[in-house]
Design an enzyme around this catalytic site. Structure first.
Site, PDB file in Angstrom:
ATOM      1  N   SER A 263      -2.846  -2.427  -1.743  1.00  0.00           N
ATOM      2  CA  SER A 263      -1.589  -2.119  -1.072  1.00  0.00           C
ATOM      3  C   SER A 263      -1.411  -0.609  -0.864  1.00  0.00           C
ATOM      4  O   SER A 263      -2.288   0.028  -0.306  1.00  0.00           O
ATOM      5  CB  SER A 263      -0.451  -2.741  -1.874  1.00  0.00           C
ATOM      6  OG  SER A 263       0.607  -3.042  -1.026  1.00  0.00           O
ATOM      7  N   LYS A 267      -4.280   2.092   0.539  1.00  0.00           N
ATOM      8  CA  LYS A 267      -4.190   3.217   1.492  1.00  0.00           C
ATOM      9  C   LYS A 267      -4.792   4.438   0.794  1.00  0.00           C
ATOM     10  O   LYS A 267      -5.525   5.241   1.371  1.00  0.00           O
ATOM     11  CB  LYS A 267      -2.726   3.502   1.862  1.00  0.00           C
ATOM     12  CG  LYS A 267      -1.881   2.280   2.274  1.00  0.00           C
ATOM     13  CD  LYS A 267      -0.442   2.664   2.608  1.00  0.00           C
ATOM     14  CE  LYS A 267       0.617   1.578   2.432  1.00  0.00           C
ATOM     15  NZ  LYS A 267       0.530   0.359   3.150  1.00  0.00           N
ATOM     16  N   TRP A 354       2.864  -9.026   6.655  1.00  0.00           N
ATOM     17  CA  TRP A 354       3.452  -7.675   6.648  1.00  0.00           C
ATOM     18  C   TRP A 354       2.356  -6.609   6.787  1.00  0.00           C
ATOM     19  O   TRP A 354       2.543  -5.565   7.388  1.00  0.00           O
ATOM     20  CB  TRP A 354       4.227  -7.510   5.330  1.00  0.00           C
ATOM     21  CG  TRP A 354       4.947  -6.238   5.073  1.00  0.00           C
ATOM     22  CD1 TRP A 354       4.775  -5.409   4.005  1.00  0.00           C
ATOM     23  CD2 TRP A 354       6.010  -5.648   5.841  1.00  0.00           C
ATOM     24  NE1 TRP A 354       5.641  -4.351   4.053  1.00  0.00           N
ATOM     25  CE2 TRP A 354       6.413  -4.476   5.180  1.00  0.00           C
ATOM     26  CE3 TRP A 354       6.656  -6.002   7.036  1.00  0.00           C
ATOM     27  CZ2 TRP A 354       7.424  -3.642   5.670  1.00  0.00           C
ATOM     28  CZ3 TRP A 354       7.661  -5.172   7.519  1.00  0.00           C
ATOM     29  CH2 TRP A 354       8.026  -4.017   6.837  1.00  0.00           C
ATOM     30  N   HIS A 404       0.043 -11.484  -0.843  1.00  0.00           N
ATOM     31  CA  HIS A 404      -0.234 -10.072  -1.112  1.00  0.00           C
ATOM     32  C   HIS A 404      -0.495  -9.886  -2.612  1.00  0.00           C
ATOM     33  O   HIS A 404       0.441  -9.947  -3.412  1.00  0.00           O
ATOM     34  CB  HIS A 404       1.018  -9.300  -0.670  1.00  0.00           C
ATOM     35  CG  HIS A 404       0.886  -7.825  -0.721  1.00  0.00           C
ATOM     36  ND1 HIS A 404       0.065  -7.132   0.130  1.00  0.00           N
ATOM     37  CD2 HIS A 404       1.480  -6.896  -1.515  1.00  0.00           C
ATOM     38  CE1 HIS A 404       0.167  -5.833  -0.124  1.00  0.00           C
ATOM     39  NE2 HIS A 404       1.017  -5.663  -1.127  1.00  0.00           N
TER      40      HIS A 404
HETATM   41  C1  GCU Z   1       5.634  -2.209   0.643  1.00  0.00           C
HETATM   42  C2  GCU Z   1       5.163  -1.314   1.759  1.00  0.00           C
HETATM   43  C3  GCU Z   1       3.672  -1.460   2.018  1.00  0.00           C
HETATM   44  C4  GCU Z   1       2.907  -1.301   0.722  1.00  0.00           C
HETATM   45  C5  GCU Z   1       3.454  -2.223  -0.327  1.00  0.00           C
HETATM   46  C6  GCU Z   1       2.830  -2.056  -1.708  1.00  0.00           C
HETATM   47  O1  GCU Z   1       5.570  -3.548   1.044  1.00  0.00           O
HETATM   48  O2  GCU Z   1       5.920  -1.605   2.892  1.00  0.00           O
HETATM   49  O3  GCU Z   1       3.234  -0.496   2.947  1.00  0.00           O
HETATM   50  O4  GCU Z   1       1.541  -1.504   0.953  1.00  0.00           O
HETATM   51  O5  GCU Z   1       4.832  -2.000  -0.503  1.00  0.00           O
HETATM   52  O6  GCU Z   1       2.300  -1.021  -2.039  1.00  0.00           O
HETATM   53  O7  GCU Z   1       2.951  -3.013  -2.491  1.00  0.00           O
END
Ligand code: GCU
Length: 423
Positions: A263, A267, A354, A404
Site C-alpha cells: 500500500s 509506493k 481503490w 487490500h
Molecule cells: C489509503 C490511501 C492509499 C494507501 C492506503 C494504505 O487507502 O488512499 O493510497 O495506499 O491508504 O496505505 O493503506
C-alpha cells in the site's frame, strides 16, 4: 504536542474528504476512464529514441529526476550523505523454536543527541550463522512487535496512528498489539525458504501525519523545499539506511536484498528501489495511486484525492497536477521501469478497486520494454491475467482473490520469484 497534532490531522482529513468526495464517489467504471496519452518511456526528453541498453542509464537518470521534481520530491543532499550508526541491542539464537536467530539493531544519527532512532529487526535462518543468506526488507505499519508474537521483540514506543481495535492508546502501541500483523509477515515460511527478514516500523522514520515536517528524520534535516521529499521520500531513505546496515551484516548477502512494501509502503518500496540500485528485487503489493497504478486512468483513488487526503506524502509540486494530470511529465509505468534491468513484482487484489488493479497491470506491461532493451522479457503477456494466475518473467504480476492486504499467496509468489532471480 504530538498528540494534539495527530488530532488536528484527523480534522484535516475529514475536511479533505468533504472537498474531494469519498471512496464511494470514485470512478470504478472502466467505460468512464478518460482517453489519455502516456509520456513515452523509451524517448529521451529531447525526443530522440532510447534504443539500446547503453542508452538506458541516461534515460533512467532523466526519469529519476522527473519523479523527484514532480512527484516524490528530491532527497536533500545532506540526507544522501548521511550514514547512520548501528548498534546491536539484542541477539538471540533460539527464535522460532531454534530455527532462526533474531536480532535488534538501533540506527542513530552520529552526533545528534536525542535524535530519531530507527529500530531494525532481523530474523535469519540458522544457516545464516555460517554463511550469508538473501533477505527481504520491508517497513511495517504497526511496529516490529506486531509482525510476530514472540515477547522478546521490543514493543515500539513511537507515535502510532489510532486503530479501531484498541491496540493503540494515546497514539502508543500496547502489549495487546503483539503479533497482530503476523498474517502479513509469514516469518516461518520466509525462514523455511532460506531467506532472512528485516523490518522496521515506518513511524520511526517519519510519523504518518501532516505535522509540517518537524518530527522524525525531518527534525534532523529541516523543512523540505517545495521540490524536496515528503514522507514517502523519507521512508524510502530509511530503507536505504537499513540496507547500508544489512550490507555489513555477516548473516545477510547484501547483494541479494529484496525490498517489499504494501500500500503506501508499496509506493515507498518502489521509490526506494528507483533511487537505490543496490536493491536486488523490488516488490509492490497493492500500491495503487502514487505506486504502480497509472495516474492518467483516474480510476479509484486519483492524484487529486491522494494529495488532498495525504498532503505530506509527496512533494509540493505534485498537487499542481491535481486538475491537470495530462501535464505531469511522467506516469507510473515509468516508476516501474526504473527498476530495470532488476526483477520487480507488481501485485493487485481483486477487491482492491481503490488501488486500480488494471492500472497496476498496465504499468507493469508498459514498463516491460525497458527490460527488452536488455534482451529480457518483462511481464510477457498483453492481456491482464485471470485472478490467482501469476504471470511474468522479469516483471512479475498477479491479481489475487480478496481484499487490500498481504497474504501467504502474495508471499508465496514473491518467494518463488526470488528463488528464480535472486537466490
Ligand atoms: C489509503 C490511501 C492509499 C494507501 C492506503 C494504505 O487507502 O488512499 O493510497 O495506499 O491508504 O496505505 O493503506
Amino acid at each position: 504536542m504530538m498528540r494534539s497534532l495527530s488530532f488536528s490531522i484527523a480534522a484535516t482529513c475529514t475536511l479533505a474528504f468533504a472537498v474531494v468526495g469519498s471512496a464511494q464517489d470514485a470512478n470504478y467504471d472502466e467505460s468512464k476512464v478518460p482517453a489519455y496519452t502516456l509520456p513515452e518511456l523509451l524517448k529521451f526528453e529531447d525526443g530522440s529514441p532510447v534504443a539500446t541498453a547503453e542508452h538506458w542509464p541516461k534515460r533512467r537518470q532523466e526519469l529519476l529526476e522527473l519523479f523527484g521534481e514532480h512527484v516524490y520530491g528530491h532527497t536533500p543532499a545532506k540526507a544522501k550523505e548521511t550514514k547512520l550508526e548501528a548498534k546491536v541491542t539484542q541477539a538471540v539464537t533460539d527464535f522460532l523454536g531454534g530455527k532462526a536467530s533474531m536480532k535488534e539493531v538501533t540506527l542513530t544519527f552520529p552526533g545528534v543527541v536525542d535524535g530519531p532512532a530507527l529500530h531494525l529487526l532481523v530474523i535469519a535462518p540458522k544457516k545464516a550463522m555460517g554463511e550469508p543468506v538473501p533477505a527481504f526488507l520491508g517497513l511495517n505499519f504497526r511496529g516490529n512487535h506486531s509482525i510476530h508474537a514472540d515477547p522478546r521483540i521490543t514493543l515500539s514506543e513511537n507515535w502510532m496512528r489510532p486503530d479501531k481495535d484498541g491496540l493503540v492508546i494515546d497514539n502508543r502501541s500496547t502489549e495487546k498489539a503483539r503479533g497482530t500483523s503476523a498474517s502479513r509477515w509469514p516469518v516461518e515460511m520466509i525462514i523455511d525458504r532460506g531467506y532472512a527478514l528485516a523490518t522496521m516500523y515506518y513511524g520511526d522514520i517519519d510519523p504518518d501525519f501532516d505535522d509540517g515536517f518537524e518530527n522524525g528524520i525531518h527534525a534532523v534535516f529541516g523543512k523540505p523545499k517545495a521540490n524536496e521529499w515528503g514522507s514517502i521520500g523519507a521512508w524510502s531513505w530509511g530503507l536505504s539506511r537499513a540496507l547500508d546496515y544489512l550490507i555489513l551484516d555477516a548473516q545477510v548477502d547484501g547483494a541479494k536484498v529484496a525490498v517489499i512494501g504494501h500500500s503506501r509502503l508499496g509506493k515507498t518500496s518502489l521509490w526506494a528501489g528507483a533511487q537505490d540500485q543496490r536493491f536486488a528485487f523490488i516488490i509492490s503489493n497493492d500500491s495503487g495511486c502514487g505506486g504502480a497504478a497509472l495516474n492518467r486512468r483516474e480510476f479509484g483513488e486519483t492524484v487529486k484525492r491522494i494529495n488532498t487526503s495525504f498532503p505530506h506524502w509527496f512533494n509540493d509540486r505534485f498537487p499542481t497536477y491535481n486538475d491537470n494530470i495530462g501535464a505531469l511529465p511522467v506516469d507510473q509505468h515509468e516508476i516501474i521501469a526504473l527498476m530495470a534491468p532488476r526483477p520487480v513484482y507488481v501485485a493487485s487484489a481483486a477487491e482492491d478497486e481503490w488501488a486500480d488493479p488494471r492500472g497496476e497491470f498496465l504499468s507493469a506491461k508498459l514498463a516491460s520494454p525497458a527490460w527488452e532493451l536488455f534482451g529480457k522479457v518483462g511481464v510477457g503477456v498483453d492481456e491482464m491475467p485471470g485472478i490467482d494466475q501469476p504471470v511474468g518473467d522479469t516483471v512479475g504480476y498477479h491479481i489475487r482473490t480478496g481484499k487490500h492486504d498481504v497474504t501467504d499467496f502474495d508471499w508465496g509468489r514473491y518467494l518463488d520469484f526470488a528463488d528464480r532471480h535472486v537466490k
